[in-house]
Design an enzyme around this catalytic site. Structure first.
Site, short mmCIF file in Angstrom:
data_model
loop_
_atom_site.label_atom_id
_atom_site.label_comp_id
_atom_site.label_asym_id
_atom_site.label_seq_id
_atom_site.Cartn_x
_atom_site.Cartn_y
_atom_site.Cartn_z
N GLU A 368 0.84 -1.22 0.00
CA GLU A 368 0.00 0.00 0.00
C GLU A 368 0.87 1.25 0.00
O GLU A 368 0.63 2.21 0.72
CB GLU A 368 -0.97 0.06 1.18
CG GLU A 368 -1.64 -1.23 1.58
CD GLU A 368 -2.46 -1.87 0.48
OE1 GLU A 368 -2.55 -1.30 -0.62
OE2 GLU A 368 -3.00 -2.97 0.71
N HIS A 371 7.59 2.71 1.92
CA HIS A 371 8.11 3.78 2.78
C HIS A 371 8.66 4.93 1.92
O HIS A 371 8.39 6.11 2.16
CB HIS A 371 9.23 3.18 3.64
CG HIS A 371 9.71 4.08 4.72
ND1 HIS A 371 9.00 4.27 5.88
CD2 HIS A 371 10.83 4.84 4.82
CE1 HIS A 371 9.67 5.11 6.66
NE2 HIS A 371 10.77 5.47 6.04
#
Lengths: 390, 248
Positions: A368, A371
């Protein structure tokens, strides 16, 4: 393991409403009695405990923020976040299942679907009678979904779909897949049903992370999709990105559950494990680790509650979700690693939840939106410069 | 049929308790409170009885504003309405029983469930005291409950076995672990509970019959014992696990 009463150093509970606390208690008890006793076995075997789906549905965990007319609980987003937190205290795989169902399957049908699609699918998904998955990522297009090569062509009575998706949670066990494909160069969403000719969903094997979750490929070979299965309001890449934003919100909350689990294990272990003359909790190096864990958990809790209040107030910006997802995943992984250090060699055994969380969080930090991508999203927001390559 | 269920709001058993500065009460700071576990069985049995015979279930709780949380949880499990018998004083068992008896009388309820004891002060008296004040029958420490017309048959847990007893309405049943498997408060139940009414009524002052002088923390646990090193120790171990540790 002793029952967890929750980490709450800053009385963050005072910021929660009564019903939000009750939801947390319900899901916490569910995780204690239904997930924790079975999760180690499933993590070892690499299997998803599918028999818990009807129980999750009965509690109302699937699509809990959607309207009551679809059989959903119509709760707010803070309650939703607390559900995700408690599920992930059990295991990220279980939270991932619920996240996908709520944020990536039910949400797009609710947001972009026709009335018929909503009336037909949402009650079945809420009851857990049907399982869904979400297909956006492709073997060669992860952080750059706009480059996708999966294509839909208009044919008589519908569309012909060709292409492949990868890293799809729930793929093999799903009855429907919300699949994003380009139609005349524009990304569109389709409801692909299990059993459509030419559609297969083989499971991906060999994962060292999220082992209690099913991860699959979706393969479309001249799949005929009837006209009624197009999400009518889903055109444009922003649609799947809106779904991801929902999922990221849930992840920001979820990983706090894994933080609490790791912290709790490390604290209890440190108090009982004696080395030299006293428990290791009495040594400064261990105390520093524990204090840093607690500090970060406390910050994440407060961040999440405000994130949820912004979302409920309709004022949430997606960059704020990126900040919370980015920070909390990073911190959760740091905490899992510190906890492993405190547990010493015992930390690598699955008698303790720490290594399982650490391994899971490697995925959670990446899916999703990695980082790095969240860094660039926030970077663009504060500087005005896009660091993405076009 | 109006079924009453009486619940108390107690510190979570996982919480570490501290004694407050007055040496007589628990310091509530940082303590999470829950619906008393034995009362959960009582709520479940009340709901099952209603599902079988119809009627409505009313939950009663005595205490400060904090007990509303526990009333709300009972409502979320499916109880129809709540009565908060409000007092900020720490009442003894008799005063609590008096407050409950007064309210049960005004409700006109003839079947009452409550836990066999609260896991905070563990006096285990409120059920029987309330029954006595109302001149109701009572069966304590029930592990099964069956209502047929006016007749109640129940199994009670007694040392080393069970006792099967029969009585008739009106009656107070106190619940023991094993009576049932309490349901979860589902998310829809929690949302529905937000719309249910909790009536607030002040508790008439009843003088305490028992005064709490001081609370003390338990003494530290004894170290482990070694009973033997071969199979000859097994019978003694089994006996102690059964009678002393009560785990088998």
């Amino acid at each position: 393991m002793a029952k967890l009463s929750g980490v709450d150093y800053f009385s963050a509970d005072d910021l929660l409403f009564e019903d939000e606390k009750l939801v947390r208690e319900t899901v916490r008890t569910f995780v204690d009695s239904e997930i924790l006793p079975i999760i180690v076995k499933h993590n070892r075997e690499g299997s998803f405990p599918q028999n818990i789906v009807p129980k999750m549905a009965e509690l109302g965990i699937l699509g809990p923020t959607l309207p009551a007319k679809y059989g959903c609980a119509e709760m707010n987003n803070v309650a939703y976040g607390l559900i995700m937190q408690e599920l992930e205290r059990g295991d990220s795989s279980i939270r991932s299942f619920a996240s996908v169902m709520s944020a990536l399957v039910m949400y797009p049908i609710f947001k972009f679907g026709s009335e018929e699609q909503k009336d037909f699918w949402l009650p079945k998904l809420a009851k857990g009678e049907k399982i869904g998955c979400f297909g956006l990522t492709e073997p060669d297009y992860g952080s750059n979904p706009g480059g996708m090569v999966t294509k839909a062509e208009r044919v008589d009575g519908g569309f012909l779909l060709n292409g492949a998706k990868m890293w799809i949670t729930n793929g093999t066990i799903a009855d429907i897949a919300i699949v994003w494909a380009k139609l005349n160069g524009i990304v569109n969403g389709f409801i692909i049903e299990k059993g459509f000719a030419g559609f297969t969903a083989p499971e991906m094997r060999g994962k060292q992370s999220l082992r209690a979750s099913v991860t699959s490929e979706l393969i479309f070979n001249n799949v005929f999709v009837p006209e009624k299965n197009l999400l009518p309001d889903g055109a444009g890449l922003k649609s799947p990105l809106m779904c991801l934003n929902q999922a990221r919100y849930g992840i920001a909350w979820g990983v706090v559950g894994s933080m609490m689990s790791c912290y709790d294990s490390a604290l209890e272990y440190a108090k009982s494990r004696k080395q030299f003359s006293k428990p290791i909790a009495a040594y400064q190096l261990t105390q520093k680790k524990l204090v840093e864990m607690l500090t970060e958990i406390t910050k994440s809790q407060l961040l999440n509650i405000q994130l949820g209040r912004l979302k409920d107030g309709g004022k949430l910006r997606f960059q704020q979700v990126s900040l919370a997802k980015r920070n909390n995943c990073e911190i959760a992984l740091d905490i899992a690693r510190s906890a492993r250090e405190i547990l010493g060699a015992n930390g690598i055994l699955d008698e303790y939840p720490v290594m399982r969380h650490a391994a899971n969080l490697e995925s959670v930090k990446t899916y999703e939106g990695t980082h790095e991508m969240h860094t660039l999203i926030i970077g663009e927001d504060i500087t005005g410069f896009t660091a993405f390559d076009n | 049929m109006k079924i009453a269920v009486c619940v108390s709001h107690v510190p979570d058993t996982a919480t570490r308790i501290k004694i407050a500065a007055d040496q007589k009460s628990i310091d509530p700071a940082g303590v999470s409170f829950v619906l008393n576990p034995y009362d959960e069985y009582a709520v479940e049995e009340a709901l099952k009885t209603k599902e079988k015979f119809g009627g409505e279930v009313v939950v009663l709780s005595v205490g400060g504003d904090r007990v509303k949380e526990t009333i709300r949880k009972s409502l979320a499990m499916g109880v129809d309405e709540g009565v908060h018998l409000k007092t900020d004083e720490a009442l003894d068992s008799f005063a609590i029983a008096q407050a409950l008896a007064d309210e049960i009388k005004s409700l006109g309820s003839e079947l009452v469930f409550m836990g066999k004891q609260s896991v905070d002060y563990d006096s285990g008296m409120v059920g029987q005291l309330t029954a006595e004040l109302l001149s109701f029958n009572s069966i304590s420490v029930c592990v099964t409950f069956n209502l047929d017309g006016n007749t109640i048959t129940a199994e009670r847990e007694i040392e080393g076995g069970k006792e099967i007893v029969e009585t008739s309405l009106p009656c107070i049943i106190t619940a023991q672990k094993g009576l049932n498997e309490p349901r979860y408060a589902s998310l829809k139940g929690i949302m529905a509970a937000k719309k249910k009414v909790i009536q607030e009524k002040p508790v008439a002052s009843t003088p305490a019959l028992v005064e709490n002088l001081q609370l003390k923390m338990p003494t530290a646990k004894n170290p482990g014992r070694i009973l033997g090193t071969d199979s000859s120790a097994v019978p003694e171990l089994v006996k102690l696990l059964h009678e002393e540790a009560k785990v088998i």
